[in-house]
Design a protein around this motif. Structure first.
Motif, short mmCIF file in Angstrom:
data_model
loop_
_atom_site.label_atom_id
_atom_site.label_comp_id
_atom_site.label_asym_id
_atom_site.label_seq_id
_atom_site.Cartn_x
_atom_site.Cartn_y
_atom_site.Cartn_z
N PRO A 370 0.81 -1.23 0.00
CA PRO A 370 0.00 0.00 0.00
C PRO A 370 0.84 1.27 0.00
CG PRO A 370 -0.96 -1.60 1.49
CD PRO A 370 0.37 -2.15 1.07
N VAL A 371 2.02 1.22 0.63
CA VAL A 371 2.92 2.38 0.62
C VAL A 371 3.49 2.56 -0.79
CG1 VAL A 371 5.03 3.37 1.58
CG2 VAL A 371 3.54 1.99 3.03
N VAL A 372 3.90 1.45 -1.41
CA VAL A 372 4.42 1.50 -2.77
C VAL A 372 3.39 2.10 -3.72
CG1 VAL A 372 5.23 0.11 -4.72
CG2 VAL A 372 5.94 -0.50 -2.39
N ASN A 373 2.15 1.63 -3.63
CA ASN A 373 1.10 2.11 -4.52
C ASN A 373 0.76 3.57 -4.27
OD1 ASN A 373 0.75 -0.30 -5.98
ND2 ASN A 373 -0.65 -1.13 -4.46
N ALA A 374 0.69 3.97 -3.00
CA ALA A 374 0.38 5.36 -2.67
C ALA A 374 1.46 6.31 -3.18
CB ALA A 374 0.19 5.53 -1.17
N SER A 375 2.72 5.84 -3.14
CA SER A 375 3.83 6.71 -3.55
C SER A 375 3.84 6.96 -5.06
CB SER A 375 5.16 6.08 -3.12
OG SER A 375 5.42 4.89 -3.85
N LYS A 376 3.14 6.09 -5.81
CA LYS A 376 3.10 6.28 -7.27
C LYS A 376 2.21 7.45 -7.65
CE LYS A 376 3.85 1.36 -8.25
NZ LYS A 376 3.26 0.11 -8.81
#
Length: 376
Positions: A370-376
């Motif tokens: 979820p952090v990876v996706n939010a950072s995109k």
């Protein structure tokens, strides 16, 4: 509306009453309920069932108290945002990420119910209706079946019927509908909308997909669980599939997931209702192939879910542990780091040492993605 597959039709009030009698007349179900629930709640439900004359009664008098009891024992805080995007007079297609087999749609409907908004119908995979008890529970609680087993012709015919059904429910303002963004849960925390699902929903739209999807008033819903009570089970399942690509869970294992998901500690749980995708879909180019339009729609849904996902220190700790960085140290304290490092390691002790590193990577991804996706 005449539908070939009767499993798409909701129970009538008469069928609800008959279903309640059959359900609570099943000794195995009643004994299981009494063993699972606090005594006071079990006694209340056994009395309240006699007052159930409709789906609304069931949700108000049985589902709601049940979910409130589960909240008290397993959820630190249940919160919601974005309800200002929902008009109580309209109907919507809620498409959410999927974490828990039962609770995602159940708490979504509870939040709608408590805010005086009509609850949604729930799309449930036929793999969860293997027994009469599970079928009754889901059908009485406003669910319809998404067929996953059958030959290609049967599955296509069912998909067309399902698409038409969803379209009529919403455009005729009969009911909202909830469906997960993909078949099955995103067990590694990587929430991505399945384009095949959108293709199925679009089958009733003919050539004008933009107009069809706009008429459905799609609302992306982001569901965030601080802790995943089935995290270890998901990790163990992943490792079994690595060892045996043909491994498939049994219905009994699905039941185990459900019970763990219901009883286990979830920490803080948040639901965010995004803005209905109507004006945003003007970017769909009707001169392009349906496949390209569906890809754009999937990206819009994903963007809303990823941006509105509520992140917690455990997610940032998992990211830094997974990628061996200190990128997000400002998002957690030293105490958080120690607490969640221990939290992950304690679960991994249940995994054979030969598979522990692979299990660690998967478990951390579950919280870090979820952090990876939010950072995109």
């Amino acid at each position: 509306m005449q539908i070939n597959d009767s499993r798409l039709d909701l129970y009538t009030d008469k069928e609800v009453q008959e279903g309640i009698q059959e359900l609570f007349g099943n000794e195995k179900f009643v004994n299981g309920m009494q063993a699972f629930l606090p005594q006071k709640l079990s006694e209340y439900i056994l009395t309240a069932k006699n007052q159930v004359k409709s789906i609304y009664d069931f949700q108000a008098n049985i589902t709601r108290p049940f979910l409130k009891a589960i909240k008290d024992i397993s959820i630190t805080e249940l919160s919601v945002s974005g309800l200002e995007n929902i008009n109580a007079a309209d109907k919507y297609l809620f498409i959410s990420n999927h974490r828990d087999i039962v609770l995602d749609s159940a708490y979504l409907n509870l939040l709608l119910f408590e805010n005086k908004i009509s609850t949604s119908q729930i799309a449930i995979g036929d793999n969860l209706m293997k027994t009469r008890i599970s079928e009754l529970l889901f059908r009485i609680n406003k669910s319809f079946v998404v067929k996953r087993e059958g030959n290609p012709r049967e599955l296509y015919a069912h998909s067309v019927a399902l698409s038409n059904y969803i379209h009529e429910m919403i455009t005729e303002k009969l009911d909202s509908v909830w469906i997960a963004q993909r078949e099955g849960r995103a067990k590694d925390g990587n929430d991505q909308t399945q384009q095949g699902l959108l293709k199925m929903i679009g089958l009733g739209g003919g050539k004008n997909l933009k107009e069809h999807f706009q008429s459905l008033k799609i609302v992306p819903v982001s569901i965030s669980y601080e802790l995943d009570p089935t995290g270890l089970l998901k990790t163990q399942e992943y490792l079994k599939k690595q060892a045996d690509p043909d491994f498939k869970k049994s219905f009994q294992e699905d039941v185990k997931y459900m019970l763990n998901g219901i009883q286990g500690k979830k920490g803080r749980v948040h639901f965010d209702f995004g803005k209905p995708l109507v004006e945003e879909l003007e970017i769909l180019d009707t001169t392009k192939k349906n496949k390209e339009q569906i890809k754009i729609l999937a990206e819009l849904i994903d963007k809303s879910i990823h941006c509105n996902y509520r992140l917690h220190p455990v997610n940032y700790v998992a990211y830094d542990l997974l990628f061996k960085t200190k990128k997000y140290t400002s998002h957690y304290s030293e105490q958080d780091f120690e607490k969640y490092t221990t939290f992950f390691e304690e679960q991994l002790q249940e995994i054979d040492i030969a598979q522990r590193e692979l299990g660690r990577e998967y478990l951390l991804k579950m919280y870090a993605n979820p952090v990876v996706n939010a950072s995109k």
